[in-house]
Design an enzyme around this catalytic site. Structure first.
Site, mmCIF file in Angstrom:
data_model
loop_
_atom_site.group_PDB
_atom_site.id
_atom_site.type_symbol
_atom_site.label_atom_id
_atom_site.label_comp_id
_atom_site.label_asym_id
_atom_site.label_seq_id
_atom_site.Cartn_x
_atom_site.Cartn_y
_atom_site.Cartn_z
ATOM 1 C CG ASP A 1 -1.835 0.982 1.408
ATOM 2 O OD1 ASP A 1 -1.831 1.814 0.509
ATOM 3 O OD2 ASP A 1 -1.470 1.235 2.834
ATOM 4 C CG ASN B 1 -12.757 4.306 -3.717
ATOM 5 O OD1 ASN B 1 -13.503 3.485 -3.438
ATOM 6 N ND2 ASN B 1 -11.075 4.652 -2.734
ATOM 7 C CB SER C 1 38.304 21.032 -8.701
ATOM 8 O OG SER C 1 39.366 21.331 -8.137
#
Length: 608
Positions: free
Chosen positions: A89, A144, A519
């Site tokens: 679920d 639903n 960097s």
């Protein structure tokens, strides 16, 4: 239809997923008496004015019960007279899409709920696409809350047409549509007396009888090696789960990526000798001769899998931070985990229409198509052919969180057609003539920390000592090789990658390379170390504090950044991730240029 069915419930938020499964368990008497009593007591404080709140059977977290939503994936195991089930679920909220994707990855069937009063929503479409991406072929669209629309047949049939159109657009496999009411129990386990116009099965009847053992295009024997078992000097076994096909003692197998062949000597299943190994079994296979096989390799028979470094993939981006081109990750495909980067984002998909949209970034919960490059060869196939070696995840190297999941679409041919050319004059020969160990001295630090001046001074001293060197400075490289790159995140990543590749080639020429670049990202420096090689990369952190760098402001860049005229400036509007364990550290605010160079030269003795 017997056998285990693994399915997922999904859909938009508050469509009734937990309530549906909870009601199914309750009606089918699949919970214990104490659970039933606890449910009745908990429902008194629930959101249904004392009526039984079936969602409480699955929503166990306090936050879930307080808010009436599902947050985490809830797994439930149950058995009816006809079948055994595992249901996941999953949450409907967009912010928990990652959790939904995890649930979908294990399922054979998806039950997608749609609120009859709201229709198909964005999250409904997203979940359907993710389920299809994960290889689910069987779908039940449960419309639903039919009780809220007075069990209207017209509303159901209108939604049914939209659902079937969506199924065609997404190229879904077997699709069923049924009207239900999760709270009232209509068509969940028993036929509804309110919808006699519906002649189909109830949801439970459908789940008990659906056959998900579809024809699979997977052919041949495929066993990704998960572990090498060596209990003593007389036995070496290769363990893993068979992804497809079968193998028997005496069969000849091919080990990838090395392409060495051997015959199967014995097969162990659950610790006992077996006459064959087949799909789904966890097995131990021993061979008749010693060949180089380790975790991540794949044993195959009667099948052609791809071996390469690059492939095109469709993937779901799940991280809060947008994906940029060139970003580095750990790629896990099959049982192999290797560093990899996203070279190119081809496009993202419109969640509603499926249209391809031009993109240079992917944002959270977007689905896109990208080119991925690994640092070494991996074994893979298209997801449709062999899903065990056709799906993957990308793991963030800093947080170890899963950033993306995806499937392989096809190999990039250039990765198979281009092969590193072995040369007679090797790196060792060139370095031997120069009498030195070729390494890359990677200077990193904030703008104004003194990287360039320090690298220049160190190079002069190395040259005076008879060393052969080359200095790559950030500004100089951006005026030439990387002239086409800006300062966005993806451009900075590509800037560092190119420098690392050039430094590696110069090391192969026998030279000592010095690089002076901000960097700023630890991940990029790590990638540079991998490209150049662990034994050839020396990280030198010029740790001069930001306050001192800004005080110097040699180029006036900090002032522009403070005035908002210079976006993405490291230290001000863009972060600098300091090295955690650099090989050498020096602070030019405490030491003079000469003293700093002295310190570095002394530390370099063990590398040169």
């Amino acid at each position: 239809m017997g056998g285990l069915l693994k399915f997922i419930t999904c859909g938009s938020v508050d469509d009734g997923k937990s309530t549906l499964i909870g009601h199914m368990l309750y009606d089918a008497k699949l919970i214990f008496a104490d659970q039933e009593r606890a449910l009745e007591l908990d429902s008194r404080m629930g959101s249904r004015e004392g009526e039984i709140d079936y969602s409480l059977l699955l929503d166990g977290l306090m936050a879930e019960r307080e808010q009436g939503i599902t947050i985490d994936v809830a797994y439930r195991y149950f058995t009816t007279e006809n079948r055994s089930f595992i249901v996941a679920d999953t949450p409907g909220h967009e912010q928990y899409t990652r959790n939904m994707a995890v649930g979908a990855s294990f399922a054979d069937l998806a039950v997608i709920l749609i609120d009859a009063s709201k229709g198909i929503l964005t999250q409904t479409r997203r979940h359907a696409r993710i389920c299809a991406l994960m290889g689910i072929r069987y779908f039940v669209f449960a419309v639903n809350k039919m009780d809220l629309v007075h069990y209207s047949q017209d509303i159901f049939q209108g939604l049914e047409k939209e659902i079937l159109k969506l199924a065609v657009d997404l190229k879904l496999g077997c699709v069923s549509v049924m009207p239900v009411s999760a709270t009232e129990g209509d068509n969940v386990t028993l036929k509804s007396s309110h919808m006699q116009w519906y002649q189909g099965k109830t949801l439970l009847q459908y789940l008990e009888n659906v056959d998900v053992e579809c024809e699979n295009s997977a052919s041949g024997f495929v066993l990704p090696v998960q572990r090498v078992c060596r209990p003593n000097h007389t036995f070496r076994g290769f363990q893993g789960q068979v992804e497809s096909g079968a193998v028997r003692p005496g069969d000849e197998v091919l080990a990838l990526p090395g392409r060495e062949k051997a015959a199967v000597k014995s097969i162990l299943v659950a610790g006992r000798e077996a006459g064959q190994a087949q799909k789904g079994q966890a097995v131990t296979v021993s061979l008749d001769r010693e060949i180089d096989i380790s975790r991540g390799c794949v044993l195959t028979k009667d099948v052609e899998l791809s071996v390469g470094r690059m492939f095109m993939a469709t993937m779901l981006w799940m991280d809060d931070v947008p994906l940029t081109q060139g970003k580095n990750f750990l790629l896990k495909i099959g049982t192999k985990m290797v560093p990899a980067s996203v070279m190119n984002i081809k496009y993202s998909m419109d969640i509603h229409t499926g249209d391809h949209l031009a993109a240079t970034k992917l944002y959270k919960n977007e689905i896109g198509v990208c080119d991925i490059a690994a640092v070494e060869e991996v074994v893979f196939d298209t997801f449709q052919n062999h899903n065990g070696v056709g799906c993957f995840i990308l793991i963030d190297r800093m947080t170890n969180m899963t950033s993306a999941c995806g499937v392989v679409e096809h190999s990039l041919r250039r990765s198979e057609n281009i092969v590193w050319q072995k040369l007679d004059i090797t790196r060792e020969i060139r370095a031997g003539k120069m009498g030195q160990s070729p390494v890359t001295l990677w200077f990193t630090g904030l703008s104004g920390s003194g990287k360039s001046a320090l690298a220049n001074e160190v190079e002069k001293r190395l040259s005076a000592g008879g060393r052969y060197t080359m200095l790559l400075d950030g500004d100089n490289v951006r005026l030439g090789l990387n002239k086409n790159l800006g300062f966005k995140a993806e451009d900075r990543i590509e800037n560092i990658r190119r420098i690392a590749e050039v430094a590696k080639l110069m090391n192969d020429a026998g030279l000592i390379v010095l690089t002076a670049f901000i960097s700023p990202f630890a991940d990029d420096r790590r990638r540079a170390r991998e490209i150049i090689g662990e034994g050839s990369f020396v990280e030198i952190y010029v740790s001069t504090p930001l306050q001192e760098c800004e005080r110097r402001d040699v180029k006036g860049l900090y002032k522009k950044a403070r005035d908002g005229k210079l976006p993405n400036f490291t230290g001000i509007s863009s972060p600098y991730e300091a090295p955690e364990s650099p090989d050498i550290t020096v602070d030019t605010s405490r030491l003079s240029l000469e003293a700093s160079a002295d310190h570095i030269i002394k530390e370099l003795e063990k590398y040169l």
